[in-house]
Structures are given as C-alpha cells and as structure tokens.
Design a protein around this motif. Structure first.
Motif, PDB file in Angstrom:
ATOM      1  N   VAL A  37      23.511   8.761 -14.758  1.00 41.35           N
ATOM      2  CA  VAL A  37      24.347   9.043 -15.307  1.00 41.35           C
ATOM      3  C   VAL A  37      24.334  10.065 -16.541  1.00 41.35           C
ATOM      4  O   VAL A  37      24.422  11.127 -16.986  1.00 41.35           O
ATOM      5  N   GLU A  68      30.851   8.377 -13.636  1.00 41.22           N
ATOM      6  CA  GLU A  68      30.951   7.113 -13.053  1.00 41.22           C
ATOM      7  C   GLU A  68      31.773   6.867 -12.013  1.00 41.22           C
ATOM      8  O   GLU A  68      31.832   6.200 -11.191  1.00 41.22           O
ATOM      9  N   TYR A  69      33.175   7.524 -12.430  1.00 40.37           N
ATOM     10  CA  TYR A  69      34.309   7.540 -11.468  1.00 40.37           C
ATOM     11  C   TYR A  69      33.820   8.076 -10.210  1.00 40.37           C
ATOM     12  O   TYR A  69      34.104   7.436  -8.986  1.00 40.37           O
ATOM     13  N   LYS A 101      30.948  10.223 -19.487  1.00 47.12           N
ATOM     14  CA  LYS A 101      30.506   9.060 -18.551  1.00 47.12           C
ATOM     15  C   LYS A 101      31.395   8.444 -17.730  1.00 47.12           C
ATOM     16  O   LYS A 101      31.373   8.180 -16.564  1.00 47.12           O
ATOM     17  N   THR A 102      32.695   8.619 -18.214  1.00 51.80           N
ATOM     18  CA  THR A 102      33.799   8.131 -17.276  1.00 51.80           C
ATOM     19  C   THR A 102      34.033   8.861 -16.164  1.00 51.80           C
ATOM     20  O   THR A 102      34.356   7.995 -15.040  1.00 51.80           O
ATOM     21  N   LYS A 106      30.876   9.087  -9.003  1.00 53.96           N
ATOM     22  CA  LYS A 106      29.984   8.236  -8.406  1.00 53.96           C
ATOM     23  C   LYS A 106      30.325   7.306  -7.524  1.00 53.96           C
ATOM     24  O   LYS A 106      29.680   6.657  -6.443  1.00 53.96           O
ATOM     25  N   SER A 107      31.299   6.300  -8.024  1.00 55.90           N
ATOM     26  CA  SER A 107      31.790   5.131  -7.209  1.00 55.90           C
ATOM     27  C   SER A 107      31.965   5.291  -5.921  1.00 55.90           C
ATOM     28  O   SER A 107      31.991   4.423  -5.141  1.00 55.90           O
TER      29      SER A 107
END
Length: 439
Positions: free
Chosen positions: A420, A246-247, A242-243, A249-250
């Motif tokens: 995610v 998410e990174y 997930k980390t 995706k940002s």
C-alpha cells in the motif's frame, strides 16, 4: 506508442495555447463564421445523454430550428478519444468554438487563456449566481469559464432483492456496516450454492478508469486530499490515504470481492449486491429491464472515519477565447445549458445544476416532477449536500498524470500486487513531478 502520441499532442497543444494567449481575441483562426446572414458556431461533443447517443444531435437540431441568427454545426465524437481529438484540433489552430469538458475544466486550457470567461459570452452575475455552489469547480482566478450542464456524484447502488434474501432490511450507513454486510452476503450465498459478491469497487473490473472516482471518494471519506492546499504537492501517501487503501484492500484479502468482476454487469445479472459510482449509471441499470426492474435502489455513500463525501463529476460547456463571435457561442451555450434543458437531462438522472428557488416556476415544476417520480433522488440529493468543490479543484492539477498513475497503482495496491505505501508513494512521485512542471 499511445503514450508518445499523447506527449506530442500535449506539446503541440501547449505551443498553440501560448500563441492563443498572446494574440488578440478577434484574430483566432477557429472562430465562428458568417453564412447566409446567420453566424455559424462549431460544437463538438461526446454523447452526454446517457443511453441515447442521438439525443445531442436532436438538441442541436432543436436549437437551430428556434434561431434566426445563429446556426450550430455539430460534430459528435466518441468517449474513447473525443477529448484528445478536441485538444489536437485546438492545437492545430482549428476545431470547435464550443465543446464539452469535464466539470472542473482542464488546467492547460485555463493557464493558457484559451477559454473564454462567461462574462465575455453574455453571462451576467445573476446568471452565474443561479447555479449550485458546486459550480465553483468551473472557476479560475476569480472568473467562471465553464457553464455546467449537470453534476454527478458518487453514490451507492444496492440490490434490494439480494439484501432482503440474506436478512438485511436497509443498506449500510458506515464503512463497518458495509464490510460486515458485504461479507455476510458473500459467505451466505456461497454456502447456499450460488456465490454473490456482497460488494465490488467500480474500477476493479472492466472499467478501469472508474477507479479514479471510486478511490477519490474513499480517500475523501478517510479525510484525505489529493494535493496540498497550494496544489504543489501530491498528498496520497498519508495516514488518510493508507486508511482508505487498506480498507479497500481488505475486501479482496478477506475474499469478499473478486478482482476482475464487473461491478455494473454483475449488479445487473445479480452477481454483485452493491457497488459505488456516479448516479448517472442508473440509466445503465435501468437498461437491464426485467433483470433489474424493482430490484435495486440508491443510497448515499457509507460514511468513513471522517465523512460521507464523494467524488463530484458531470460536464460543462466551454468556448474558445479567440472565437470570432463570442456572443453567438454564448447564445448556444445559454440555450443548451439552460434550466429548461438541464431539467430534461434529469431523464438520465443527471443532477440539476441550478438552485431550484432561483429558476422560473414552470422549471421548478418540471424539476419537482422528476424528483417525485423516483425516490432515489432523495439519496442522490443527500449525497450532493455532503460534497464540496475541494477534490475537483485539486484534481484539476496534474489531472491526466494522476488519473493514469492511479489506474495502475491503486488497482495494484488494492489487489495486493504492490504494498500500500509503495503504491501511494509511486503515485505521489509521478504526480509530484507533473505538479512541479506546472509552476
């Protein structure tokens, strides 16, 4: 239709492997043949010499000219379907004696006993001990089945001219620095009237397959893994997974990177400032000529929360276990994957697979000449030193299922088409089924 063909080919391959595993090594139908006093070895390969598709044929011609007892018949395949053609030919009971395979090898071949271990091809313990420790990715149950031609590692390529234009004197070293620098370049360039994307993830573009190496690099940096230690469970839907997602995706949520822009083409044209991929893509960047000359460089990957590791790639040679003359196949493999030839592959920035202090002085001199000719090698070898065989050994399990599932779901999760956790769970469920079928 294509998926159906793959399933049928896989089924035929599995049947052929079962037959191969239960037969005598000397009774296979696809082995070497005798012709005019010389043993003929069939070699099938994609054009691994990047940027020069005729080079592999030239190498085979050079080998044949140097031999009195072995002749290699060469068939060059295309990258788009070459691996499938080899599988289908082997499944049909014919095909090559020696062929090109990804580093890490394919589990179906290994489990069925379809590949010859190197000790049956004339390799000694001293020969295999001379490889870099990463060569462990070609081991299975304590034996080595592939001889590496070269290694690839994911690195970061950056436009020195663009970074300097927007006030940056060095490439980013961490995830935070990468995000900040990429955002600064995107914002400042847009305000100046010609938007340049500060960063693009290779694979979020026209080369979708690249999302696999990109994703696995960032997952590794977040401290994640592809599978459990016993290779029985897919482990992407984790805190590390997930980390990482998410990174990634940002960059799209924050409008730093535009979905669909080609990382490589944009980098060459000056529309993308930084991107990650295997270092062998340097040959493509250099082909940009005046568009890229003296305007770019290579850096190690920015480090994530846990490390600065990245995906390992490259190619090896393998031979079929039921070949009629394994010595002849081994003679060719030793020549094509020799330290001398591997040093030549550095021309397209392939990583030398041998320990430099264990090869002949003249080969050391050749390798050192390549290293001193280009400062980018320093960054490449720094990245090499950060990497281990772990990801590649995990990736071997449910490989095709994983890479197909990641292509669809990593992109969907990163560009916001899918939550995610759902994207990661979908991959785990799909890959998990394939892993259970391996038991």
């Amino acid at each position: 239709m294509a998926s159906l063909r793959r399933r049928l080919a896989a089924a035929a391959l599995a049947s052929a492997f079962v037959a191969a595993a239960s037969s005598c090594a000397s009774s296979g139908s696809g082995g070497s043949s005798e012709a005019g006093g010389r043993t003929t070895v069939k070699f099938w390969s994609m054009p691994f010499w990047i940027g020069q598709d005729t080079k592999v044929k030239q190498l085979v011609d050079d080998f044949n000219a140097s031999q009195t007892k072995v002749t290699v018949e060469f068939t060059q395949l295309e990258w788009k379907d070459g691996r499938d053609k080899i599988k289908q030919a082997i499944a049909a009971g014919n095909g090559p004696d020696v062929w090109l395979m990804n580093n890490g090898l394919e589990l179906d071949y290994l489990k069925a006993g379809a590949l010859a271990p190197l000790d049956k091809l004339g390799y000694t313990a001293k020969d295999t001990e001379n490889f870099l420790p990463l060569a462990k990715i070609d081991e299975y149950n304590g034996k080595m089945y592939g001889v590496p031609l070269y290694f690839d590692v994911d690195v970061m390529l950056y436009r020195t001219d663009i970074l300097q234009q927007y006030g940056y004197t060095a490439p980013p070293k961490t995830w935070d620095e990468l995000k900040s620098m990429a955002a600064g370049i995107t914002t400042k360039s847009a305000a100046a009237g010609k938007k340049v994307s500060g960063w693009q993830f290779k694979g979020m573009d026209d080369h979708l397959n690249a999302i696999n190496s990109t994703w696995e690099s960032f997952l590794c940096q977040a401290g994640g893994s592809l599978t459990s230690a016993d290779f029985k469970t897919s482990t992407l839907n984790s805190e590390a997974g997930k980390t990482a997602m998410e990174y990634m995706k940002s960059f799209y949520t924050d409008k730093i990177s535009p979905t669909g822009t080609s990382a490589l083409n944009g980098f060459i044209s000056g529309d993308v400032a930084m991107f990650p991929f295997f270092q062998s893509v340097i040959a493509n960047v250099q082909a940009g000529n005046e568009k890229t000359k003296d305007k770019w460089a290579v850096a190690p990957m920015p480090t994530g929360p846990k490390s600065g590791c990245s995906m390992v790639g490259g190619h090896s040679l393998v031979a079929r276990a039921d070949g009629k003359n394994l010595n002849a196949a081994g003679t060719f493999m030793k020549w094509l994957a020799s330290p001398e030839r591997s040093a030549d592959y550095m021309q397209f920035h392939a990583i030398f697979p041998y320990q430099r202090d264990k090869v002949a002085p003249e080969i050391q001199s050749k390798v050192n000449a390549w290293l001193s000719s280009d400062p980018n090698w320093n960054a490449i070898f720094e990245q090499l030193g950060r990497n281990t065989p772990d990801l590649v050994l995990q990736d071997r399990h449910a490989f095709q299922t994983r890479w197909d599932a990641q292509k669809a779901n990593i992109v969907a999760g990163v560009n916001g088409q899918m939550p995610v956790d759902k994207a990661l769970k979908t991959i785990d469920d799909t890959v998990g089924q394939a892993l259970s079928n391996e038991k």
